[in-house]
Design a protein around this motif. Sequence first.
Motif, short mmCIF file in Angstrom:
data_model
loop_
_atom_site.label_atom_id
_atom_site.label_comp_id
_atom_site.label_asym_id
_atom_site.label_seq_id
_atom_site.Cartn_x
_atom_site.Cartn_y
_atom_site.Cartn_z
N ALA A 1 0.83 -1.20 0.00
CA ALA A 1 0.00 0.00 0.00
C ALA A 1 0.87 1.25 0.00
CB ALA A 1 -0.92 -0.01 1.22
N ARG A 2 0.39 2.29 -0.67
CA ARG A 2 1.16 3.52 -0.76
C ARG A 2 1.18 4.25 0.57
NH1 ARG A 2 -1.90 8.16 -0.53
NH2 ARG A 2 -0.53 9.64 -1.52
N THR A 3 2.16 5.06 0.73
CA THR A 3 2.18 5.99 1.86
C THR A 3 2.30 7.39 1.29
OG1 THR A 3 4.58 5.90 2.06
CG2 THR A 3 3.32 4.30 3.35
N ARG A 4 1.74 8.39 1.95
CA ARG A 4 1.73 9.75 1.41
C ARG A 4 3.13 10.30 1.25
NH1 ARG A 4 0.19 13.83 3.39
NH2 ARG A 4 -0.37 14.81 1.44
N ALA A 5 4.05 9.84 2.05
CA ALA A 5 5.41 10.36 1.95
C ALA A 5 6.06 9.92 0.65
CB ALA A 5 6.24 9.88 3.14
N VAL A 6 5.65 8.77 0.14
CA VAL A 6 6.26 8.24 -1.08
C VAL A 6 5.61 8.83 -2.32
CG1 VAL A 6 6.70 6.13 -2.39
CG2 VAL A 6 6.91 6.13 0.11
N ARG A 7 4.28 9.03 -2.27
CA ARG A 7 3.57 9.42 -3.49
C ARG A 7 2.73 10.68 -3.25
NH1 ARG A 7 0.48 4.65 -6.15
NH2 ARG A 7 0.80 5.94 -7.99
N PRO A 8 3.36 11.82 -3.19
CA PRO A 8 2.57 13.05 -3.04
C PRO A 8 1.79 13.33 -4.32
CG PRO A 8 4.88 13.56 -3.43
CD PRO A 8 4.81 12.08 -3.25
N GLY A 9 0.71 14.07 -4.16
CA GLY A 9 -0.10 14.43 -5.31
C GLY A 9 -1.07 13.35 -5.75
N THR A 10 -1.30 12.37 -4.91
CA THR A 10 -2.20 11.27 -5.28
C THR A 10 -3.62 11.77 -5.49
OG1 THR A 10 -0.89 9.58 -4.17
CG2 THR A 10 -3.21 9.11 -4.50
N VAL A 11 -4.25 11.27 -6.57
CA VAL A 11 -5.63 11.62 -6.90
C VAL A 11 -6.52 10.41 -6.59
CG1 VAL A 11 -7.23 12.38 -8.70
CG2 VAL A 11 -4.83 13.15 -8.73
N LEU A 12 -7.50 10.62 -5.74
CA LEU A 12 -8.48 9.58 -5.48
C LEU A 12 -9.54 9.61 -6.58
CD1 LEU A 12 -9.98 7.45 -3.69
CD2 LEU A 12 -11.12 9.40 -2.60
N VAL A 13 -9.81 8.45 -7.19
CA VAL A 13 -10.83 8.33 -8.23
C VAL A 13 -11.86 7.31 -7.77
CG1 VAL A 13 -11.34 7.78 -10.65
CG2 VAL A 13 -9.18 8.90 -10.04
N PHE B 1 -11.66 5.65 -18.04
CA PHE B 1 -10.98 6.62 -18.91
C PHE B 1 -10.25 7.68 -18.09
CE2 PHE B 1 -13.54 4.65 -22.14
CZ PHE B 1 -12.85 4.87 -23.32
N ILE B 2 -10.82 8.06 -16.95
CA ILE B 2 -10.15 9.05 -16.09
C ILE B 2 -8.85 8.48 -15.53
CG2 ILE B 2 -10.35 10.29 -13.90
CD1 ILE B 2 -13.33 10.67 -14.53
N VAL B 3 -8.90 7.24 -15.04
CA VAL B 3 -7.68 6.61 -14.52
C VAL B 3 -6.63 6.51 -15.61
CG1 VAL B 3 -6.75 4.43 -13.65
CG2 VAL B 3 -8.87 5.33 -12.70
N ARG B 4 -7.06 6.17 -16.81
CA ARG B 4 -6.13 6.06 -17.94
C ARG B 4 -5.48 7.40 -18.24
NH1 ARG B 4 -8.99 3.71 -23.04
NH2 ARG B 4 -9.60 2.23 -21.41
N GLU B 5 -6.27 8.48 -18.21
CA GLU B 5 -5.75 9.82 -18.49
C GLU B 5 -4.76 10.26 -17.40
OE1 GLU B 5 -5.13 13.49 -20.35
OE2 GLU B 5 -6.09 11.66 -21.12
N LEU B 6 -5.10 10.01 -16.15
CA LEU B 6 -4.20 10.38 -15.05
C LEU B 6 -2.89 9.61 -15.13
CD1 LEU B 6 -6.81 10.50 -12.14
CD2 LEU B 6 -5.58 12.46 -13.10
N ALA B 7 -2.98 8.32 -15.44
CA ALA B 7 -1.77 7.51 -15.55
C ALA B 7 -0.89 8.02 -16.69
CB ALA B 7 -2.14 6.06 -15.76
N ALA B 8 -1.53 8.42 -17.81
CA ALA B 8 -0.76 8.94 -18.94
C ALA B 8 -0.05 10.24 -18.57
CB ALA B 8 -1.69 9.17 -20.14
N GLN B 9 -0.63 11.02 -17.65
CA GLN B 9 -0.01 12.27 -17.20
C GLN B 9 1.03 12.03 -16.10
OE1 GLN B 9 -3.06 15.03 -16.00
NE2 GLN B 9 -4.18 14.87 -17.95
N GLY B 10 1.18 10.79 -15.67
CA GLY B 10 2.14 10.47 -14.62
C GLY B 10 1.68 10.79 -13.22
N ARG B 11 0.40 11.02 -13.03
CA ARG B 11 -0.13 11.33 -11.69
C ARG B 11 -0.38 10.04 -10.93
NH1 ARG B 11 -2.89 16.64 -11.22
NH2 ARG B 11 -2.81 17.72 -13.23
#
Length: 984
Positions: A677-689, A699-709
């Motif tokens: 599981a992720r921790t906030r210290a490792v992955r800042p800027g996480t978007v909950l979908v 499609f939203i998850v795909r777009e976010l992943a393509a942007q590197g978020r």
Amino acid sequence: MSTDADSTARAEQQRLQQELLRRARTTAARRTPDTGGQAARDAARPGRVPLSRAQRRMWLMERLGGAGDSYHVPFATRVRGPFDPAALATALTSLVARHTILRTCYADQDGEPFQEVLPAPPTVAVPVVHTATANAPALLCEEAARPFDLAAGEAVRARVLRHGPQDHTVLLTFHHIAVDGGALDTLADELAALYTTAVDGSGGPALAVPPQYADYARREHGEIARLQPELERWSGLLADATPPRLPEPATPDPTSRSVAMHTVPLPPALPHGLRALGAEQRATLFAVSLTAAFAALHRLTGDDDLIIGVAGTHRSGTAMRGLVGLCVNTLPVRVDASDDPSFTELLHRVRDALLEAQRHRHLPFDLVLERLGATARGADGTALVRVTSDVLGEPTVLRLPGTSAEYVDVPTGGAKFALSYGLDLGDAEQPTALVQFDPNALDDAAAQATVRDYAAFLDAAVAGPELALSKLPGLGAPHHSGTRRSPSGAPQVPGDSAPDGADHPAAHALRAHPQVADALVVRPAQGPPVAYAVLDDSLGPSGNELLGLLRRSLAPESVPASVTLLDTLPETTGGALDTARLPGAPAPSGPSHPRAGAVTEAFASLLGLTPSPDDDFFALGGHSLVAVQLAERLRTGLGLPLTGLDVLQARTPRALTALLDERAAQQAAAKTTTKPARTRAVRPGTVLVTGATGGVGAFIVRELAAQGRPVLALARPESAHLIAAEGVDVVAGDLTDLAGLRDAVREADAVIHAACTFTRPEVDLAAMEAMVDAWRRGPFVFVSSVDAYGHPHADQVLEESPPCEPVSPYGRAKLDCEAMVLRAAGTDGRGGSSAVRSPIVWGAHERLREQLRWGAIGTLYQAARRGEPIELPRPGTGGHPWYGAAWVHAAALARAVTECLDRPVHGVANAVSGHVSWHDLAHDLTELLGTRGDVRETDDVPRDLDHRWHYDSHRLARPLRAKPGEERRTVLAEMVDGMTGDDA
């Protein structure tokens, strides 16, 4: 070697053919050159009319006794609902009165046949027979085969089979001398209108006066002299042609007049690819399918000079619209397949030959045969046109008011041609390649080989049209082989536990599929067989789709309980098939198998009776709503992903259990590779979908992943493994788990809320309240709906326009959720907020394809799919210039939503990719589905179609700008081609 009986039968057949040709020549010689004068003399004798050329040949066949019931045209419909046989008799009597060809007798004087119209009968009998459904096929075939008395003017008769108070099969049987396929639609529409009038007694709108066949026959007869020069040229082009040489069966049965058929299922997307190829090469879909038929016939016979007959019609112009009669004309298409052309080159040759044949479509083929004489037949007496090809649409049915209509196939006894190729597009979700053949003219194994070649050529036409014919796949391709091959290439047979595995009909059918590399069927100790398939690549059909194909193409006893997809068939170290390692075999239902027991219990609870393992969901009374309820019960009870569509595709408890077993295995395998599981210290800027497994969320998850978020996707536990991917972590939960929602929001640095129950506003409101309560940082984007506007008074709707009543409960819930988000934005450290209102969302995703099945668009799709008349509100009705729908491509919506993370709207924004009128949408659907639905405009506005608003979308115009592949027709074609399962 041929037996004496075979020789006698062949001699008798040749005698009949020679006698037919002699009589045709004799009657032709008796005609004086002054054909116009003869027509005048015929006209002077009241009611006496010369036969058309097509009628003449059919009359001769009847007189010679060589037709049997081959030229009977049965037209049967299963009618469920209130049905009045007396009203049908009244309507049928009116129909016969309208069209004189249906009350015409045939006779001859001095060897010259003529037709004469009889007075309209006082009533046409419609006998009703009470019978069980199981007895219906035999009774229908018996009735359809009964001889007609053409001399007495009998051309149509009726019979109704009554299976229950509101369950009937209506059979109308016509003689082909009076009716062809092009007339059936006219007869069905008129009979339905006349029946409606007879039922309600209102008189109804008057039907237009139809043209009469006798007038057509007179015109054709009078024009024969004028056609002589053109007839000379066309006959010259065919003069040295010979019939195709077909491999005959070793032991023909001259006494049998049966007709046989073999079919091969095709990928759902293939028709779209064939149309695209045709558009590139300036050819029609028909020309492309005809090219595949020529390629298959070339491989079957080895001949280069080939002729295939196609159906033409003498109907042309508005004056012949609604004409009932025999207007069909055979067009011989002659093509040179020499020099090993590519499929594209052969298509060009076929296109040119087809155009040449169509230039002569007004020349009766019977006249061409007369001109050719003996050269129109092979040395053994076979006809010049003994092979045909066609593209088949959805069959005509009789649609009576207040009832449902289902096509019923009633086979006739004899084959009209030795071999016929067909591309069947009648089922929009499952195209099929087929051959119909005379078992006395073509060997059964050769028929099976050529239909597989035909299917393979259709598929190869899209995949590699520039390949030479000799390089195109066919019967010799690995996925068509009847035996498996080991890695060394040596033939290999299944083990003892599956003695019929490779030769089972289902295994043959699966291997015939263009996207299946290998297949095997295993029969377990208990229960029906199970099938395994290996695809050419990962983008092929699902196991459920393949199972649906088998149900539609095989006898019920040959359909396996399930089809499990494998990467490869397991083998021992020696290269033999290792059946012990085959996964997914369904266990017998009972207490020893928890999932099987749960499935049986769910069936029993929702359908009211305990099913056997192989009872069909629909036969038990199931429908789409029950499928959704059953899936929800099993999903929550077993913790496995399951949808209502899965239930509609699996259909039996055994197959559904097998599907759940397979998903349990996938879920277990996924858990072994789950990342920490992720921790906030490792992955800042996480978007909950939320809603990440739905069409929009995916499609939203795909777009976010393509942007590197980095993405934190909320999903139910049983579906978590479906969206786990690089850059995507999954947290278990759903809209009813309020504590889980709060925890997920607290972990995220931004929120995109795309989930919705659609039908339970109280759940949606409670979920939004919990999420807003936990929201303390970053932006929040809520995917809302244009339903929040209600029914605006103006046809142009600006962003943030106030709602107008009536507002649906769904739209009201969206409004209330928007208010919660917008009020909370900017307080207590929260970021900006955006409510993105979307209309209908389109895209190549199974959840989004449901837009085509239900609601307003579903009404149009279902009608277009069945080829039914489509009634649409006329522009201007009610003072509104336009009726249609706004839509958005899922990828464009995803871009717009993610844009709001960086540039919040701080209010409401519309996300609209475009608007489509109901008329344009209906046209698109009928064209993509290959049906002939008649689109009519009315002054009524059905509630489902009362949509007339154009929505502005200025605030998100930049990300909504369409990219290549997002045009309406393109995405609609993707959605239609990807439709699977049964529309219940």
